[in-house]
Motif scaffolding. Sequence first.
Motif, PDB file in Angstrom:
ATOM      1  N   GLU A 177       0.800  -1.212   0.000  1.00  0.00           N
ATOM      2  CA  GLU A 177       0.000   0.000   0.000  1.00  0.00           C
ATOM      3  C   GLU A 177       0.835   1.265   0.000  1.00  0.00           C
ATOM      4  O   GLU A 177       0.372   2.312  -0.408  1.00  0.00           O
ATOM      5  N   SER A 178       2.041   1.235   0.458  1.00  0.00           N
ATOM      6  CA  SER A 178       2.871   2.428   0.568  1.00  0.00           C
ATOM      7  C   SER A 178       4.094   2.292  -0.313  1.00  0.00           C
ATOM      8  O   SER A 178       4.795   1.306  -0.263  1.00  0.00           O
ATOM      9  N   ASP A 179       4.347   3.300  -1.172  1.00  0.00           N
ATOM     10  CA  ASP A 179       5.535   3.274  -2.014  1.00  0.00           C
ATOM     11  C   ASP A 179       6.810   3.475  -1.203  1.00  0.00           C
ATOM     12  O   ASP A 179       7.883   3.069  -1.603  1.00  0.00           O
ATOM     13  N   SER A 180       6.701   4.127  -0.065  1.00  0.00           N
ATOM     14  CA  SER A 180       7.904   4.447   0.701  1.00  0.00           C
ATOM     15  C   SER A 180       8.339   3.302   1.607  1.00  0.00           C
ATOM     16  O   SER A 180       9.464   3.269   2.052  1.00  0.00           O
ATOM     17  N   HIS A 181       7.452   2.390   1.911  1.00  0.00           N
ATOM     18  CA  HIS A 181       7.739   1.281   2.813  1.00  0.00           C
ATOM     19  C   HIS A 181       8.157   1.763   4.200  1.00  0.00           C
ATOM     20  O   HIS A 181       8.797   1.049   4.944  1.00  0.00           O
ATOM     21  N   ASP A 182       7.783   3.013   4.538  1.00  0.00           N
ATOM     22  CA  ASP A 182       8.157   3.549   5.842  1.00  0.00           C
ATOM     23  C   ASP A 182       7.403   2.882   6.982  1.00  0.00           C
ATOM     24  O   ASP A 182       7.864   2.861   8.116  1.00  0.00           O
ATOM     25  N   VAL A 221       6.183  -2.587  -7.517  1.00  0.00           N
ATOM     26  CA  VAL A 221       7.440  -1.958  -7.913  1.00  0.00           C
ATOM     27  C   VAL A 221       7.600  -0.652  -7.147  1.00  0.00           C
ATOM     28  O   VAL A 221       6.687   0.182  -7.117  1.00  0.00           O
ATOM     29  N   ASN A 222       8.752  -0.473  -6.549  1.00  0.00           N
ATOM     30  CA  ASN A 222       9.062   0.733  -5.800  1.00  0.00           C
ATOM     31  C   ASN A 222       9.762   1.737  -6.713  1.00  0.00           C
ATOM     32  O   ASN A 222      10.089   1.425  -7.859  1.00  0.00           O
ATOM     33  N   GLN A 223      10.027   2.932  -6.180  1.00  0.00           N
ATOM     34  CA  GLN A 223      10.653   3.990  -6.972  1.00  0.00           C
ATOM     35  C   GLN A 223      12.052   3.619  -7.453  1.00  0.00           C
ATOM     36  O   GLN A 223      12.545   4.197  -8.410  1.00  0.00           O
ATOM     37  N   ASP A 224      12.692   2.642  -6.831  1.00  0.00           N
ATOM     38  CA  ASP A 224      14.024   2.231  -7.272  1.00  0.00           C
ATOM     39  C   ASP A 224      13.970   1.225  -8.423  1.00  0.00           C
ATOM     40  O   ASP A 224      15.001   0.797  -8.926  1.00  0.00           O
ATOM     41  N   GLY A 225      12.763   0.821  -8.821  1.00  0.00           N
ATOM     42  CA  GLY A 225      12.606  -0.062  -9.971  1.00  0.00           C
ATOM     43  C   GLY A 225      12.621  -1.541  -9.651  1.00  0.00           C
ATOM     44  O   GLY A 225      12.527  -2.365 -10.550  1.00  0.00           O
ATOM     45  N   TYR A 226      12.726  -1.900  -8.371  1.00  0.00           N
ATOM     46  CA  TYR A 226      12.710  -3.295  -7.959  1.00  0.00           C
ATOM     47  C   TYR A 226      11.335  -3.657  -7.403  1.00  0.00           C
ATOM     48  O   TYR A 226      10.613  -2.791  -6.894  1.00  0.00           O
ATOM     49  N   ILE A 262      21.082 -10.973 -13.853  1.00  0.00           N
ATOM     50  CA  ILE A 262      22.083 -11.229 -14.887  1.00  0.00           C
ATOM     51  C   ILE A 262      21.781 -10.463 -16.166  1.00  0.00           C
ATOM     52  O   ILE A 262      22.676  -9.885 -16.778  1.00  0.00           O
ATOM     53  N   ASN A 263      20.507 -10.413 -16.576  1.00  0.00           N
ATOM     54  CA  ASN A 263      20.163  -9.727 -17.817  1.00  0.00           C
ATOM     55  C   ASN A 263      19.940  -8.228 -17.638  1.00  0.00           C
ATOM     56  O   ASN A 263      19.582  -7.533 -18.588  1.00  0.00           O
ATOM     57  N   GLY A 264      20.117  -7.722 -16.427  1.00  0.00           N
ATOM     58  CA  GLY A 264      19.996  -6.294 -16.171  1.00  0.00           C
ATOM     59  C   GLY A 264      18.569  -5.810 -15.939  1.00  0.00           C
ATOM     60  O   GLY A 264      18.361  -4.643 -15.620  1.00  0.00           O
ATOM     61  N   ASP A 265      17.581  -6.682 -16.061  1.00  0.00           N
ATOM     62  CA  ASP A 265      16.177  -6.317 -15.857  1.00  0.00           C
ATOM     63  C   ASP A 265      15.825  -6.516 -14.386  1.00  0.00           C
ATOM     64  O   ASP A 265      15.719  -7.648 -13.911  1.00  0.00           O
ATOM     65  N   LYS A 266      15.613  -5.415 -13.672  1.00  0.00           N
ATOM     66  CA  LYS A 266      15.370  -5.465 -12.231  1.00  0.00           C
ATOM     67  C   LYS A 266      14.093  -6.210 -11.855  1.00  0.00           C
ATOM     68  O   LYS A 266      13.922  -6.613 -10.712  1.00  0.00           O
ATOM     69  N   LEU A 267      13.191  -6.366 -12.797  1.00  0.00           N
ATOM     70  CA  LEU A 267      11.917  -7.030 -12.509  1.00  0.00           C
ATOM     71  C   LEU A 267      11.895  -8.491 -12.939  1.00  0.00           C
ATOM     72  O   LEU A 267      10.909  -9.186 -12.713  1.00  0.00           O
TER      73      LEU A 267
END
Length: 189
Positions: free
Chosen positions: A11-16, A66-71, A103-108
Motif C-alpha cells: 500500500e505504501s511506495d515508501s515502505h516507511d 514496484v518501488n521507486q528504485d525499480g525493484y 544477470i540480464n539487467g532487468d530489475k523485474l
Amino acid sequence: ASGKAAVCAIESDSHDDFPLVYNSGMNKISHPRLRELLHFDPATGVFTRRTDNKRGCRAGDVAGSVNQDGYNYLMTDRRTYASHRLAWFYVYGVWPSYDIDHINGDKLDNRIDNLRDAPTQVNMQNERRPRTNNKAGLMGVHFRKDRNKWVAAIRVAGKSIRCGTFDNPEDAHKAYLEMKRKHHPGFML
C-alpha cells in the motif's frame, strides 16, 4: 472471474510503515513460514499468495509491487522484502550472502535462472546504463574538448585504464565494451 490473478500490491511506495529487510538478521522470515504464506514460480519469477491476509490480499493474488528504485518488493509478516532476495531464499533455503544480481539487467526479471548471489564489486560490473552525470550517454565514454576527441576508459581494481581516443562516441563505446568484457568477469552482456 477472468482467470488472471489479481495483484496485491504494497500500500505504501515508501515502505516507511514496515522495515525493509536486506542483509540484517533482524526478524527474517523462516523458510517454512515463507513457503506457508507464498508460492514462488522459479520459471516466471512471480510470487503468489497462498493465504488471505488482513490487508485485503487473497490467496492466488500476485504478491508485491514496484518501488521507486525499480525493484519489486513484497510484504509478509509485517516486513518488506526485495522480491529477488526472497526468491533466492525460497529456492535455495538460505539467504544470499551478497547482492542478488539480475544477470540480464532487468530489475523485474526474478526468474531464478536470472539471479546470482554476487559480491557488490561483481554486481557493479554488470551495470548496463551510463550514470546520470554521463554527458555522452554511453558508458565509459567522455569528450575531450582540448583534443576534440572521444575517450574511452574503464576502471579495473580501482585504477583507470584508457582504451583509446576516437573520432566518434560509438567507436569509443565499442572499445570500452571490449575492455569491459576482458576485465570485468561480472559483465554479462
